[in-house]
Design a protein around this motif. Structure first.
Motif, PDB file in Angstrom:
ATOM      1  N   PRO A 103       0.804  -1.233   0.000  1.00  0.00           N
ATOM      2  CA  PRO A 103       0.000   0.000   0.000  1.00  0.00           C
ATOM      3  C   PRO A 103       0.831   1.275   0.000  1.00  0.00           C
ATOM      4  CG  PRO A 103      -0.979  -1.603   1.468  1.00  0.00           C
ATOM      5  CD  PRO A 103       0.341  -2.187   1.024  1.00  0.00           C
ATOM      6  N   GLU A 104       1.909   1.319   0.759  1.00  0.00           N
ATOM      7  CA  GLU A 104       2.714   2.543   0.806  1.00  0.00           C
ATOM      8  C   GLU A 104       3.424   2.803  -0.527  1.00  0.00           C
ATOM      9  OE1 GLU A 104       4.992  -0.827   2.783  1.00  0.00           O
ATOM     10  OE2 GLU A 104       2.984  -0.028   2.972  1.00  0.00           O
ATOM     11  N   ALA A 105       3.818   1.754  -1.222  1.00  0.00           N
ATOM     12  CA  ALA A 105       4.452   1.922  -2.533  1.00  0.00           C
ATOM     13  C   ALA A 105       3.427   2.389  -3.564  1.00  0.00           C
ATOM     14  CB  ALA A 105       5.107   0.619  -2.978  1.00  0.00           C
ATOM     15  N   TRP A 106       2.209   1.849  -3.498  1.00  0.00           N
ATOM     16  CA  TRP A 106       1.152   2.270  -4.409  1.00  0.00           C
ATOM     17  C   TRP A 106       0.803   3.738  -4.175  1.00  0.00           C
ATOM     18  CZ3 TRP A 106      -0.707   1.330  -8.858  1.00  0.00           C
ATOM     19  CH2 TRP A 106      -1.944   1.833  -9.247  1.00  0.00           C
ATOM     20  N   SER A 107       0.701   4.143  -2.910  1.00  0.00           N
ATOM     21  CA  SER A 107       0.402   5.546  -2.598  1.00  0.00           C
ATOM     22  C   SER A 107       1.480   6.474  -3.145  1.00  0.00           C
ATOM     23  CB  SER A 107       0.280   5.740  -1.081  1.00  0.00           C
ATOM     24  OG  SER A 107      -0.837   5.046  -0.593  1.00  0.00           O
ATOM     25  N   ALA A 108       2.737   6.077  -3.010  1.00  0.00           N
ATOM     26  CA  ALA A 108       3.837   6.884  -3.548  1.00  0.00           C
ATOM     27  C   ALA A 108       3.752   6.962  -5.070  1.00  0.00           C
ATOM     28  CB  ALA A 108       5.179   6.302  -3.117  1.00  0.00           C
ATOM     29  N   PHE A 109       3.414   5.859  -5.723  1.00  0.00           N
ATOM     30  CA  PHE A 109       3.257   5.828  -7.178  1.00  0.00           C
ATOM     31  C   PHE A 109       2.152   6.794  -7.616  1.00  0.00           C
ATOM     32  CE2 PHE A 109       1.037   3.910 -10.844  1.00  0.00           C
ATOM     33  CZ  PHE A 109       2.055   4.003 -11.782  1.00  0.00           C
ATOM     34  N   VAL A 110       0.990   6.725  -6.964  1.00  0.00           N
ATOM     35  CA  VAL A 110      -0.143   7.594  -7.322  1.00  0.00           C
ATOM     36  C   VAL A 110       0.220   9.060  -7.082  1.00  0.00           C
ATOM     37  CG1 VAL A 110      -2.530   8.191  -6.723  1.00  0.00           C
ATOM     38  CG2 VAL A 110      -1.859   5.786  -6.990  1.00  0.00           C
ATOM     39  N   ARG A 111       0.870   9.358  -5.958  1.00  0.00           N
ATOM     40  CA  ARG A 111       1.302  10.742  -5.699  1.00  0.00           C
ATOM     41  C   ARG A 111       2.231  11.236  -6.804  1.00  0.00           C
ATOM     42  NH1 ARG A 111       1.852   8.984  -0.487  1.00  0.00           N
ATOM     43  NH2 ARG A 111       4.119   8.827  -0.693  1.00  0.00           N
ATOM     44  N   GLY A 112       3.155  10.376  -7.212  1.00  0.00           N
ATOM     45  CA  GLY A 112       4.101  10.756  -8.271  1.00  0.00           C
ATOM     46  C   GLY A 112       3.407  11.054  -9.582  1.00  0.00           C
TER      47      GLY A 112
END
Length: 65
Positions: A53-62
């Motif tokens: 989840p934290e990697a997905w959130s970082a991807f979406v933010r990017g």
């Protein structure tokens, strides 16, 4: 990212896809709380990427930036 077994996942298209053929699909109901992602053109038998989840959130933010 991990290779995941074919669980009984519910998939949804990205709200940014506009409903066309070049869509990203995401599942929100993975039993291990992971975020599976796939290309709608190759679904359901094509490859899937799975994010924590934290990697997905970082991807979406990017992407939004």
């Amino acid at each position: 990212m991990r290779n995941i077994p074919d669980y009984d996942l519910s998939w949804r298209k990205s709200t940014y896809s506009g409903g066309g053929d070049n869509c990203l699909e995401v599942s929100d109901n993975h039993p291990a709380a992971l975020i599976p992602v796939r290309d709608s053109k190759t679904a359901p038998s094509g490859p899937k990427l799975t994010f924590r989840p934290e990697a997905w959130s970082a991807f979406v933010r990017g992407i939004k930036n």
